[in-house]
Design a protein around this motif. Structure first.
Motif, PDB file in Angstrom:
ATOM      1  N   SER A  98      41.947  47.781  35.188  1.00 22.60           N
ATOM      2  CA  SER A  98      41.348  47.044  34.070  1.00 22.60           C
ATOM      3  C   SER A  98      39.835  46.914  34.177  1.00 22.60           C
ATOM      4  O   SER A  98      39.225  46.207  33.367  1.00 22.60           O
ATOM      5  N   MET A  99      39.217  47.564  35.158  1.00 22.54           N
ATOM      6  CA  MET A  99      37.766  47.453  35.318  1.00 22.54           C
ATOM      7  C   MET A  99      37.047  47.896  34.042  1.00 22.54           C
ATOM      8  O   MET A  99      37.344  48.967  33.498  1.00 22.54           O
ATOM      9  N   PRO A 100      36.138  47.075  33.541  1.00 18.76           N
ATOM     10  CA  PRO A 100      35.427  47.416  32.296  1.00 18.76           C
ATOM     11  C   PRO A 100      34.682  48.746  32.402  1.00 18.76           C
ATOM     12  O   PRO A 100      34.123  49.085  33.452  1.00 18.76           O
ATOM     13  N   ILE A 146      36.968  35.944  40.367  1.00 16.62           N
ATOM     14  CA  ILE A 146      37.749  35.692  39.152  1.00 16.62           C
ATOM     15  C   ILE A 146      38.414  34.320  39.239  1.00 16.62           C
ATOM     16  O   ILE A 146      38.459  33.571  38.259  1.00 16.62           O
ATOM     17  N   LEU A 147      38.893  33.963  40.428  1.00  9.01           N
ATOM     18  CA  LEU A 147      39.572  32.680  40.609  1.00  9.01           C
ATOM     19  C   LEU A 147      38.612  31.504  40.669  1.00  9.01           C
ATOM     20  O   LEU A 147      38.864  30.452  40.069  1.00  9.01           O
ATOM     21  N   SER A 191      44.701  40.039  34.626  1.00  7.90           N
ATOM     22  CA  SER A 191      43.417  39.604  34.087  1.00  7.90           C
ATOM     23  C   SER A 191      42.899  40.653  33.106  1.00  7.90           C
ATOM     24  O   SER A 191      42.817  41.832  33.436  1.00  7.90           O
ATOM     25  N   PRO A 192      42.544  40.239  31.881  1.00  3.30           N
ATOM     26  CA  PRO A 192      42.035  41.212  30.910  1.00  3.30           C
ATOM     27  C   PRO A 192      40.641  41.687  31.294  1.00  3.30           C
ATOM     28  O   PRO A 192      39.935  41.035  32.076  1.00  3.30           O
ATOM     29  N   PRO A 193      40.213  42.818  30.765  1.00  2.00           N
ATOM     30  CA  PRO A 193      38.879  43.334  31.094  1.00  2.00           C
ATOM     31  C   PRO A 193      37.765  42.329  30.825  1.00  2.00           C
ATOM     32  O   PRO A 193      36.763  42.306  31.539  1.00  2.00           O
ATOM     33  N   GLU A 194      37.939  41.494  29.802  1.00  2.00           N
ATOM     34  CA  GLU A 194      36.898  40.519  29.474  1.00  2.00           C
ATOM     35  C   GLU A 194      36.687  39.516  30.602  1.00  2.00           C
ATOM     36  O   GLU A 194      35.550  39.115  30.902  1.00  2.00           O
ATOM     37  N   ALA A 252      33.233  37.786  35.217  1.00  2.00           N
ATOM     38  CA  ALA A 252      33.055  37.488  36.644  1.00  2.00           C
ATOM     39  C   ALA A 252      31.979  38.384  37.252  1.00  2.00           C
ATOM     40  O   ALA A 252      31.130  37.924  38.026  1.00  2.00           O
ATOM     41  N   LEU A 253      31.987  39.657  36.902  1.00  2.00           N
ATOM     42  CA  LEU A 253      30.987  40.581  37.437  1.00  2.00           C
ATOM     43  C   LEU A 253      29.587  40.269  36.900  1.00  2.00           C
ATOM     44  O   LEU A 253      28.583  40.397  37.629  1.00  2.00           O
TER      45      LEU A 253
END
Length: 283
Positions: free
Chosen positions: A112-114, A170-171, A265-268, A273-274
């Motif tokens: 799922s990485m953007p 992310i968490l 977790s969705p790409p968004e 987070a990144l």
């Protein structure tokens, strides 16, 4: 005549064969029933034969390679597709350079990485095939009872190349408690801890108790353009994971069985987070 003994006759041809079979059985007794059944199934059921290339992170590559060598992936009942399975250890960032048909990363987050295009390139065949703890790698022997992960200073790695660090931000987000490198407690997976301990240095303990915050799920992904025969071969490998032998191999390599998975977790969410990570790094 009294006092004389009848000469023992030579074994018949059938008897010699039987004795030879018993001797062979003694030699090959360590071969598991699963391996034998898989070999028989291969001989009896192959209608189509294909090459199946599997790329996996190192800890899972070791498991799959050993499992396949013992007969895993043979055609299941109702299938006539047999596969010559090759396994290679591939870091998630390098999978695009491989010609793999099946991919087993630590987590579906990599799919799922953007802006990676992996969601279009890879389809989920199974959400989880194993699990490993992820969290804070405390010094060996240190209690986890008073650990508060959301308040602890942790040392992360680049989340674009390190799955445990990506899960962490992310968490818990990115704040004054998170930094790349630094003096905080390292965030790692159980296999990473085992590898670090084997390499020497201060001994760490695998994440557990309050120090564990997540789990790698090791999904099985297949290439979107994989042929029907290739998909069937991948399904045969997946079906064979139901054997006790597969579970025993996971345990032997420090992994646990497959786990139920929540919505990924969705790409968004990953992108946010990144972005926060990048902002802190440049701020």
């Amino acid at each position: 005549m009294a006092g004389m003994h009848r000469r023992r006759g030579r074994l018949s041809k059938e008897g010699r064969r039987l004795l030879g079979g018993v001797a062979l059985l003694a030699v090959f007794a360590p071969v598991t029933a699963y391996t034998l059944n898989a070999a028989i199934a291969h001989v009896q059921s192959c209608g189509t034969e294909v090459d199946l290339r599997v790329a996996a992170v190192p800890e899972m590559a070791a498991v799959i390679e050993e499992f396949v060598a013992a007969g895993g992936g043979a055609p299941s009942r109702g299938s006539d597709v047999c596969a010559d399975i090759t396994v290679e250890a591939v870091a998630p960032g390098a999978v695009g350079e491989s010609d793999a048909d099946v991919w087993v990363p630590e987590t579906a987050l990599w799919r799922s990485m953007p802006d990676s295009g992996r969601a279009e390139q890879w389809e989920v065949l199974q959400e989880s095939t194993a699990n490993a703890a992820v969290g804070m790698a405390l010094p060996a022997g240190e209690s986890t009872d008073q650990v508060l992960p959301d308040e602890a200073d942790v040392a992360l790695q680049d989340p674009r190349g390190h799955a445990a660090s990506l899960m962490w931000i992310i968490l818990f987000g990115v704040d004054e408690h998170t930094a790349e490198g630094g003096e905080g407690t390292p965030v790692m997976s159980a296999p990473e801890v085992a590898a670090a301990n084997a390499a020497g240095g201060a001994e760490l303990q695998a994440p557990g108790g309050a120090a564990q915050v997540a789990q790698f799920e090791y999904p099985m992904l297949v290439r979107a353009d994989l042929s029907d025969e290739g998909r069937e071969a991948a399904q045969n490998l997946l079906r064979s994971y139901g054997s006790e032998q597969y579970t025993e191999l996971l345990v032997r390599h420090g992994l646990g069985p497959a786990i139920p998975q929540p919505a990924p977790s969705p790409p968004e969410t990953i992108a946010a987070a990144l972005a926060a990570w990048d902002d802190r790094a440049t701020g």
